[in-house]
Design an enzyme around this catalytic site. Structure first.
Site, short mmCIF file in Angstrom:
data_model
loop_
_atom_site.label_atom_id
_atom_site.label_comp_id
_atom_site.label_asym_id
_atom_site.label_seq_id
_atom_site.Cartn_x
_atom_site.Cartn_y
_atom_site.Cartn_z
N GLU A 114 -13.78 18.01 4.81
CA GLU A 114 -13.64 16.60 5.34
C GLU A 114 -14.24 17.04 6.81
OE1 GLU A 114 -11.67 13.47 4.38
OE2 GLU A 114 -12.04 13.00 2.39
N HIS A 129 -14.21 1.00 10.00
CA HIS A 129 -13.54 1.74 9.13
C HIS A 129 -11.38 1.55 9.46
CE1 HIS A 129 -12.47 4.27 5.65
NE2 HIS A 129 -12.52 5.49 6.89
N HIS A 147 -16.76 4.05 9.89
CA HIS A 147 -16.70 5.60 8.97
C HIS A 147 -18.62 5.89 9.04
CE1 HIS A 147 -17.23 8.09 5.63
NE2 HIS A 147 -16.26 8.63 6.01
N GLY A 166 0.73 -1.36 -0.17
CA GLY A 166 -0.42 0.06 0.12
C GLY A 166 1.12 1.29 0.22
N ARG A 210 -8.95 9.52 14.36
CA ARG A 210 -7.95 10.04 13.11
C ARG A 210 -9.14 11.51 13.11
NH1 ARG A 210 -8.33 8.47 7.42
NH2 ARG A 210 -9.79 6.72 7.88
N ARG A 256 -15.79 12.43 13.40
CA ARG A 256 -16.32 10.36 13.10
C ARG A 256 -17.04 10.30 14.09
NH1 ARG A 256 -12.32 8.47 8.61
NH2 ARG A 256 -13.45 10.02 7.24
P1 FAD Z 1 -2.60 -1.23 3.15
O1 FAD Z 1 -3.11 -0.25 1.68
O2 FAD Z 1 -4.44 -1.63 3.48
O3 FAD Z 1 -2.07 -1.96 2.62
C1 FAD Z 1 -1.61 -3.27 3.36
C2 FAD Z 1 -0.58 -4.50 2.11
O4 FAD Z 1 -0.15 -5.00 3.49
C3 FAD Z 1 -1.30 -4.79 1.21
O5 FAD Z 1 -0.39 -5.16 0.10
C4 FAD Z 1 -1.49 -6.15 2.21
O6 FAD Z 1 -1.67 -7.34 1.51
C5 FAD Z 1 -0.32 -6.43 2.89
N1 FAD Z 1 -0.62 -7.82 3.76
C6 FAD Z 1 -1.41 -7.85 5.27
N2 FAD Z 1 -0.79 -8.71 5.28
C7 FAD Z 1 0.04 -9.35 5.12
C8 FAD Z 1 0.87 -10.45 4.96
N3 FAD Z 1 0.35 -11.32 6.48
N4 FAD Z 1 1.37 -10.72 3.85
C9 FAD Z 1 1.88 -10.58 2.84
N5 FAD Z 1 1.32 -8.82 3.04
C10 FAD Z 1 0.77 -8.62 4.24
N6 FAD Z 1 -7.64 7.37 3.92
C11 FAD Z 1 -6.88 8.99 4.11
O7 FAD Z 1 -6.46 9.59 4.47
N7 FAD Z 1 -7.58 9.62 3.18
C12 FAD Z 1 -9.05 8.63 2.81
O8 FAD Z 1 -10.23 9.31 1.82
C13 FAD Z 1 -9.37 7.38 3.16
N8 FAD Z 1 -9.96 7.02 2.25
C14 FAD Z 1 -10.74 5.07 2.27
C15 FAD Z 1 -12.16 4.70 2.36
C16 FAD Z 1 -12.09 3.89 2.46
C17 FAD Z 1 -12.69 2.63 1.23
C18 FAD Z 1 -10.59 3.04 3.53
C19 FAD Z 1 -10.95 1.49 3.84
C20 FAD Z 1 -9.90 3.58 4.16
C21 FAD Z 1 -9.89 4.63 3.29
N9 FAD Z 1 -8.60 5.67 4.85
C22 FAD Z 1 -8.37 6.51 4.04
C23 FAD Z 1 -7.44 5.14 4.87
C24 FAD Z 1 -6.16 4.78 3.58
O9 FAD Z 1 -6.39 4.52 3.16
C25 FAD Z 1 -5.12 3.22 4.32
O10 FAD Z 1 -5.52 3.69 6.77
C26 FAD Z 1 -4.19 3.45 4.15
O11 FAD Z 1 -4.09 3.40 2.38
C27 FAD Z 1 -2.72 2.10 4.76
O12 FAD Z 1 -2.50 2.23 3.37
P2 FAD Z 1 -1.06 1.01 4.28
O13 FAD Z 1 -0.12 1.39 3.54
O14 FAD Z 1 -0.62 0.99 5.95
O15 FAD Z 1 -1.88 -0.27 4.13
C1 SIN Z 2 -14.43 9.48 3.05
O1 SIN Z 2 -13.14 9.42 1.75
O2 SIN Z 2 -14.45 9.82 3.96
C2 SIN Z 2 -12.48 9.04 4.17
C3 SIN Z 2 -11.60 9.25 4.49
C4 SIN Z 2 -10.79 9.09 5.44
O3 SIN Z 2 -10.58 8.06 6.05
O4 SIN Z 2 -9.80 9.95 5.73
#
Ligand code: FAD
Ligand code: SIN
Length: 531
Positions: free
Chosen positions: A115, A352, A243, A11, A387, A291
Site C-alpha cells: 500500500e 477516514h 482516504h 473493536g 498514518r 495518502r
Molecule cells: P473501533 O473498531 O472503531 O471500535 C470502537 C468501539 O467503541 C465500538 O464498539 C463502539 O460501539 C464503541 N464506542 C464508541 N463510543 C462509545 C460510547 N460512547 N459508548 C459505548 N461504546 C462506544 N486500518 C488498518 O490498519 N488497515 C486497514 O486495512 C484499514 N482499513 C480501514 C477501512 C475502513 C473503511 C475504515 C473505516 C478504517 C480502516 N482502517 C484500517 C482503520 C482501522 O480499521 C481502525 O482504526 C481500527 O479498526 C479502530 O479500532 P478501535 O478498536 O480503535 O475502534
Molecule cells: C485501505 O484498505 O486502503 C485502508 C487501509 C488503512 O486505512 O490503513
C-alpha cells in the site's frame, strides 16, 4: 454495577485488551461496553490489511520503521514506532492463534500486499474484508473466556472523576482519577453508574464529524470528547486522514464505501476526467505515494477540472484475479452498474482516520489515573502527522497488549466518597429532534467546507465562530433535556470539531495531513499541539 476491568469499545483494541486481562486474571471480571452491537466497529470495515514485517528476506524492521517515520513527516515518536514495528509480528501471530485467517499464496506462505508509502510488500490480508475476519476471530476468542461480559446498546456518557465527588477539577489538578463511567442503558433508558478499578477507552475514530466518511456511524469521537471534558490531555487532532479513494456515489452523504489502497498496490491507476494518469505530476511514487499527497493531488485535480470525483482505472486487471483478491469491491461496483473490466471506478477522498487523540504514554496510560486508551481514539506517537496505511490495526493490538500489561500492574485506587447517581433533575424529553439533526448537518457541512484537506486561516476562523454558536446551543439543550445517544454524540462531535479546529489554528505550518495555504512551509519547530 462494579467491575475490575471496564472496556469501552468492542473493536480490535477493546477486545484484544479484554482477552489479555481476562486470561491473565481469570478470577477478575472484565466488562466490555458497546453503543450498538459488538461487531459494529471501524474494525469490521477495515479492508486492506495489517502491516507487519513478515518476509525477512526482503523486508526488515528498519524498513518498516523508516516508512512509518517518512509518512509521519517528522512528528512520530521514534520509540513508539520501534516498539510497534518490532512487537507487531508477535501480536499478529497471536491473533492467528486465536483463529484469524489471512490469505496465503500457492506455496502456503502468507500473501503480502503493498500500500501507499510502504517500500516492501508487508500487508497481511483476508481478501478485502480483513477487519471483518479479525473482528470475527476476536469475538470468538472472547466468547471462550467466562470472565468477560459484553453489554451491547450501552452508551457511555461521561467518565466519573473527582469532579463527580464535588471537587473542582481543572487541567492543572494533579492526580485526576477515573472511577468508572455513567452510561445510558439503551434498553432500559436508565442512566446507570459503573464503578471500575481500571478503565480502557477504545472508542475508535471520529469520521462522522465530516459529511462524507469511510467510517460507520458509530465513529463520533466519544472517548476523545469525554477525556477532554474530564480535563485529560488530547493532542494533534488537526491530523485527519482523508482516504484518497472512497467510492463516489452521486447524492450520497455519510458512510462512503472504501476502495482499498491495495487496489492501487496491485496496479490500479488514478485518472482525471481527461483520462490522464495525473499522479506522476505530483510525486515520483505516483499512485502509491503516502495518502496525504494522493488525497491533495485528487483534491487539486477535482478543483482544476471542476469535477466531484476522479477515476480509479482497473480495466487492465485480470478480472479473475481481481475478484479473488477484492470480491467485496467487485460486488459493490457491480451492484451500482460498474463493470471494473470496462468502466473506471469513480472515487473521491473521504474522512477516514484520526491520527491524533487521547495522549498516552508508551504503556497506553492517559493523563488521568486508572484510565488507559488504545486504538484509534489514542495518540501514542506512532502516526505523527500522517498514518502509514495498515499501521492502525497493528498499533491497536500492540498498544492493547501494552495497556493490558500496565493495567495488570496498576494498584487499585478507591474513591474518597460515595459516587453519586446521575442527576437528571430539571431535564425534560426534547420535543423536537430537528434541533439535533439540523445541528449535526451544520457541523458536518462546516467541517467539510472549512476544515477539509486544504485549509486556510479565514476558513478556520469561520469554522471556529460557527462551532462556538453550535456549542452554546447544544450545551443549553443538553442541560435541559433528558439525554439521548443522538444528543450525546452531537455534543461529542462538536467538541471534537472544536479540537480539530483549535489544533489546526495553533499549527502555523503545513505538515503531513495538515495543509494550510497561509503557512505552506514546515516550521523548524517540531511540536505536538496538546489541548
Ligand atoms: P473501533 O473498531 O472503531 O471500535 C470502537 C468501539 O467503541 C465500538 O464498539 C463502539 O460501539 C464503541 N464506542 C464508541 N463510543 C462509545 C460510547 N460512547 N459508548 C459505548 N461504546 C462506544 N486500518 C488498518 O490498519 N488497515 C486497514 O486495512 C484499514 N482499513 C480501514 C477501512 C475502513 C473503511 C475504515 C473505516 C478504517 C480502516 N482502517 C484500517 C482503520 C482501522 O480499521 C481502525 O482504526 C481500527 O479498526 C479502530 O479500532 P478501535 O478498536 O480503535 O475502534
Ligand atoms: C485501505 O484498505 O486502503 C485502508 C487501509 C488503512 O486505512 O490503513
Amino acid at each position: 454495577m462494579t467491575t475490575d476491568f471496564l472496556v469501552i469499545g468492542s473493536g480490535i483494541a477493546g477486545l484484544t485488551y479484554a482477552v489479555k486481562v481476562a486470561e491473565a486474571q481469570p478470577q477478575k471480571s472484565v466488562l466490555v461496553l458497546t453503543k450498538t452491537t459488538a461487531d459494529e466497529t471501524n474494525t469490521k470495515y477495515a479492508q486492506g490489511g495489517i502491516a507487519g514485517v513478515w518476509n525477512d528476506e526482503n523486508d526488515s524492521f528498519n524498513k518498516h520503521i523508516d516508512d512509518t517515520l517518512v509518512a509521519g513527516d517528522g512528528l512520530c515518536n521514534p520509540t513508539t514506532v520501534e516498539a510497534v514495528v518490532k512487537e507487531g509480528p508477535e501480536r499478529i501471530r497471536e491473533i492467528i492463534g486465536w483463529g484469524a485467517n489471512f490469505d496465503k499464496d500457492d506455496d502456503g506462505d502468507y500473501s503480502l500486499g503493498r500500500e501507499g508509502g510502504h517500500s516492501e510488500d508487508r500487508i497481511l490480508h483476508h481478501k478485502d474484508v480483513t477487519g471483518k475476519e479479525m473482528e470475527r476471530a476476536l469475538l470468538h476468542k472472547v466468547a471462550t473466556l467466562p470472565n468477560i461480559t459484553i453489554i451491547n446498546h450501552c452508551f457511555v456518557i461521561e467518565l466519573i472523576t473527582q469532579h463527580h465527588l464535588g471537587y473542582l477539577v481543572m487541567k492543572t489538578t494533579p492526580n485526576i482519577t477515573c472511577y468508572g463511567v455513567y452510561v445510558l442503558n439503551l434498553k432500559t433508558k436508565e442512566i446507570e453508574k459503573i464503578v471500575a478499578t481500571t478503565t480502557l477507552l477504545a472508542t475508535g475514530g471520529n469520521g462522522s464529524v465530516y459529511r462524507t466518511t469511510t467510517n460507520p456511524a458509530i465513529a463520533t469521537g466519544d472517548g476523545v470528547a469525554m477525556v477532554y471534558r474530564a480535563k485529560g490531555r488530547v493532542e494533534n487532532m488537526e491530523f485527519i486522514q482523508f482516504h484518497p479513494t472512497a467510492l463516489f456515489e452521486q447524492g450520497l452523504k455519510g458512510h462512503a464505501f472504501l476502495i482499498t489502497e491495495a487496489v492501487r498496490g496491485d496496479g490500479g491507476i488514478l485518472r482525471n476526467h481527461k483520462g490522464e494518469a495525473f499522479m506522476e505530476r505530483y510525486d515520483s511514487r505516483k499512485d502509491l505515494a503516502p495518502r496525504d499527497i494522493v488525497a491533495r493531488a485528487i483534491d487539486s485535480e477535482m478543483k482544476i477540472n471542476g469535477t466531484e470525483h476522479v477515476f480509479l482505472d482497473c480495466r487492465h486487471f485480470d478480472v479473475e484475479k481481481f475478484i479473488h483478491h477484492f470480491p467485496n469491491i467487485y460486488d459493490k461496483c457491480k451492484s451500482i452498474g460498474i463493470d471494473i473490466s470496462r468502466d473506471m471506478i469513480p472515487v473521491a477522498p473521504a474522512a477516514h482516520y484520526s491520527c491524533g487523540g487521547i495522549q498516552t504514554n508508551l504503556h497506553g496510560a492517559t493523563t488521568i489515573n486508572q484510565l488507559f486508551a488504545a486504538g484509534e481514539c489514542a495518540s501514542t506517537g506512532l502516526h505523527g502527522a500522517n498514518r502509514l496505511a495498515s499501521n492502525s490495526l497493528l498499533e491497536a493490538m500492540v498498544f492493547a497488549h501494552r495497556a493490558a500489561q500496565a493495567s495488570l500492574a496498576t494498584p487499585a485506587s478507591t474513591p474518597t466518597a460515595e459516587i453519586p447517581d446521575w442527576d437528571a433533575r430539571g431535564t425534560t424529553t426534547p420535543r423536537e429532534m430537528i434541533l439535533i439533526t439540523q445541528s449535526l448537518k451544520e457541523l458536518q457541512l462546516l467541517m467539510s467546507d472549512y476544515v477539509g484537506i486544504v485549509r486556510n486561516n479565514v476558513r478556520l476562523e469561520r469554522a471556529s465562530r460557527r462551532l462556538d454558536l453550535l456549542h452554546l446551543e447544544v450545551e443549553e439543550l443538553y442541560r435541559t433535556s433528558k439525554v439521548s445517544p443522538q444528543l450525546c454524540e452531537l455534543r461529542n462531535m462538536i467538541t471534537v470539531g472544536y479540537l480539530i479546529v483549535k489544533g489546526a489554528q495553533f499549527r502555523h505550518e503545513s505538515r503531513g495531513l495538515h495543509f494550510n495555504t497561509d503557512y505552506p512551509q514546515k516550521s523548524a519547530l517540531l511540536q505536538n499541539i496538546v489541548l
